[in-house]
Design a protein around this motif. Structure first.
Motif, mmCIF file in Angstrom:
data_model
loop_
_atom_site.group_PDB
_atom_site.id
_atom_site.type_symbol
_atom_site.label_atom_id
_atom_site.label_comp_id
_atom_site.label_asym_id
_atom_site.label_seq_id
_atom_site.Cartn_x
_atom_site.Cartn_y
_atom_site.Cartn_z
ATOM 1 N N VAL A 114 0.855 -1.179 0.000
ATOM 2 C CA VAL A 114 0.000 0.000 0.000
ATOM 3 C C VAL A 114 0.897 1.237 0.000
ATOM 4 O O VAL A 114 1.798 1.351 0.828
ATOM 5 N N GLN A 115 0.635 2.142 -0.943
ATOM 6 C CA GLN A 115 1.419 3.363 -1.081
ATOM 7 C C GLN A 115 0.485 4.565 -1.166
ATOM 8 O O GLN A 115 -0.687 4.413 -1.494
ATOM 9 N N PHE B 198 -4.103 -4.090 8.310
ATOM 10 C CA PHE B 198 -4.034 -2.644 8.506
ATOM 11 C C PHE B 198 -2.657 -2.143 8.088
ATOM 12 O O PHE B 198 -1.669 -2.860 8.178
ATOM 13 N N ALA B 199 -2.607 -0.881 7.653
ATOM 14 C CA ALA B 199 -1.333 -0.242 7.325
ATOM 15 C C ALA B 199 -1.439 1.224 7.748
ATOM 16 O O ALA B 199 -2.524 1.785 7.828
ATOM 17 N N TYR B 200 -0.289 1.803 8.030
ATOM 18 C CA TYR B 200 -0.291 3.213 8.426
ATOM 19 C C TYR B 200 0.964 3.888 7.902
ATOM 20 O O TYR B 200 1.942 3.254 7.519
ATOM 21 N N ARG B 201 0.913 5.208 7.932
ATOM 22 C CA ARG B 201 2.069 6.023 7.576
ATOM 23 C C ARG B 201 1.938 7.353 8.296
ATOM 24 O O ARG B 201 0.862 7.931 8.348
ATOM 25 N N MET B 202 3.029 7.819 8.878
ATOM 26 C CA MET B 202 3.058 9.131 9.509
ATOM 27 C C MET B 202 3.991 10.021 8.701
ATOM 28 O O MET B 202 5.068 9.592 8.316
ATOM 29 N N GLU B 203 3.548 11.240 8.431
ATOM 30 C CA GLU B 203 4.338 12.218 7.684
ATOM 31 C C GLU B 203 4.210 13.569 8.366
ATOM 32 O O GLU B 203 3.171 13.879 8.949
ATOM 33 N N ASN B 204 5.234 14.363 8.276
ATOM 34 C CA ASN B 204 5.163 15.752 8.725
ATOM 35 C C ASN B 204 4.760 16.610 7.534
ATOM 36 O O ASN B 204 5.378 16.526 6.472
ATOM 37 N N VAL B 205 3.713 17.396 7.715
ATOM 38 C CA VAL B 205 3.276 18.327 6.672
ATOM 39 C C VAL B 205 3.086 19.697 7.307
ATOM 40 O O VAL B 205 2.929 19.816 8.518
ATOM 41 N N ALA B 206 3.112 20.702 6.480
ATOM 42 C CA ALA B 206 2.955 22.076 6.969
ATOM 43 C C ALA B 206 1.607 22.230 7.674
ATOM 44 O O ALA B 206 0.609 21.630 7.252
ATOM 45 N N PRO B 207 1.554 23.022 8.725
ATOM 46 C CA PRO B 207 0.301 23.177 9.483
ATOM 47 C C PRO B 207 -0.823 23.841 8.694
ATOM 48 O O PRO B 207 -1.977 23.764 9.094
ATOM 49 N N ASP B 208 -0.491 24.439 7.542
ATOM 50 C CA ASP B 208 -1.527 25.065 6.718
ATOM 51 C C ASP B 208 -1.714 24.344 5.378
ATOM 52 O O ASP B 208 -2.273 24.883 4.439
ATOM 53 N N ALA B 209 -1.288 23.091 5.307
ATOM 54 C CA ALA B 209 -1.342 22.330 4.052
ATOM 55 C C ALA B 209 -2.736 21.798 3.756
ATOM 56 O O ALA B 209 -3.519 21.513 4.655
ATOM 57 N N ARG B 210 -3.016 21.678 2.472
ATOM 58 C CA ARG B 210 -4.172 20.946 1.957
ATOM 59 C C ARG B 210 -3.633 20.102 0.822
ATOM 60 O O ARG B 210 -3.108 20.626 -0.157
ATOM 61 N N LEU B 211 -3.733 18.781 0.945
ATOM 62 C CA LEU B 211 -3.116 17.876 -0.010
ATOM 63 C C LEU B 211 -4.134 16.903 -0.597
ATOM 64 O O LEU B 211 -4.938 16.323 0.134
ATOM 65 N N THR C 20 4.004 13.794 -3.581
ATOM 66 C CA THR C 20 4.948 12.960 -4.322
ATOM 67 C C THR C 20 4.973 13.306 -5.804
ATOM 68 O O THR C 20 5.475 12.513 -6.601
ATOM 69 N N SER C 21 4.393 14.443 -6.172
ATOM 70 C CA SER C 21 4.219 14.812 -7.585
ATOM 71 C C SER C 21 3.469 13.713 -8.338
ATOM 72 O O SER C 21 3.725 13.447 -9.495
ATOM 73 N N TRP C 22 2.576 13.044 -7.641
ATOM 74 C CA TRP C 22 1.721 11.983 -8.160
ATOM 75 C C TRP C 22 2.487 10.753 -8.642
ATOM 76 O O TRP C 22 2.009 10.009 -9.485
ATOM 77 N N ASN C 23 3.669 10.536 -8.098
ATOM 78 C CA ASN C 23 4.435 9.323 -8.382
ATOM 79 C C ASN C 23 4.249 8.353 -7.233
ATOM 80 O O ASN C 23 4.491 8.697 -6.081
ATOM 81 N N SER C 24 3.817 7.135 -7.551
ATOM 82 C CA SER C 24 3.753 6.127 -6.503
ATOM 83 C C SER C 24 5.163 5.576 -6.311
ATOM 84 O O SER C 24 6.054 5.833 -7.099
ATOM 85 N N GLY C 25 5.362 4.841 -5.262
ATOM 86 C CA GLY C 25 6.673 4.258 -5.003
ATOM 87 C C GLY C 25 7.557 5.117 -4.129
ATOM 88 O O GLY C 25 8.728 4.822 -3.951
ATOM 89 N N ARG C 26 7.013 6.191 -3.572
ATOM 90 C CA ARG C 26 7.805 7.061 -2.697
ATOM 91 C C ARG C 26 7.357 7.003 -1.247
ATOM 92 O O ARG C 26 8.156 7.164 -0.348
ATOM 93 N N ILE C 27 6.058 6.814 -1.014
ATOM 94 C CA ILE C 27 5.543 6.750 0.354
ATOM 95 C C ILE C 27 4.865 5.399 0.544
ATOM 96 O O ILE C 27 3.773 5.158 0.023
ATOM 97 N N PHE C 28 5.538 4.507 1.249
ATOM 98 C CA PHE C 28 5.010 3.172 1.515
ATOM 99 C C PHE C 28 4.397 3.131 2.906
ATOM 100 O O PHE C 28 4.952 3.679 3.853
ATOM 101 N N MET C 29 3.248 2.482 3.016
ATOM 102 C CA MET C 29 2.608 2.326 4.310
ATOM 103 C C MET C 29 3.143 1.066 4.986
ATOM 104 O O MET C 29 3.491 0.091 4.318
#
Length: 85
Positions: A9-10, A33-46, A16-25
């Motif tokens: 699961v990615q 179940f799978a999870y991933r934690m990332e730091n993002v800007a406090p004002d981000a919308r992704l 990731t500029s819409w490229n899979s293979g960079r963020i793996f869960m």
């Protein structure tokens, strides 16, 4: 978070500029179940989608989606500091 039988699961999207293979869960609980934690800007919308075993899928645990402009939809999330302008 992801819940389902996917072995690989990615996350792909704005981050990731819409490229899979960079963020793996990371799989937990006997692969259901799978999870991933990332730091993002406090004002981000992704915007994002999941790739599960190589197939693009919507995130079934996130009801927030938006038209992607090419005939489909993407999930999105907004951090607490995000404001529309």
């Amino acid at each position: 978070f992801y819940r389902g039988p996917g072995e690989m699961v990615q996350v792909a999207g704005d981050m990731t500029s819409w490229n899979s293979g960079r963020i793996f869960m990371t799989k937990i609980e006997e692969g259901l179940f799978a999870y991933r934690m990332e730091n993002v800007a406090p004002d981000a919308r992704l915007e994002y989608r999941l790739t599960v075993n190589g197939k693009w899928e919507m995130d079934p645990l996130n009801p927030d989606s938006i038209d992607n402009g090419v005939g489909g939809r993407n999930n999105f999330f907004a951090m607490p500091g995000y404001t529309t302008t």
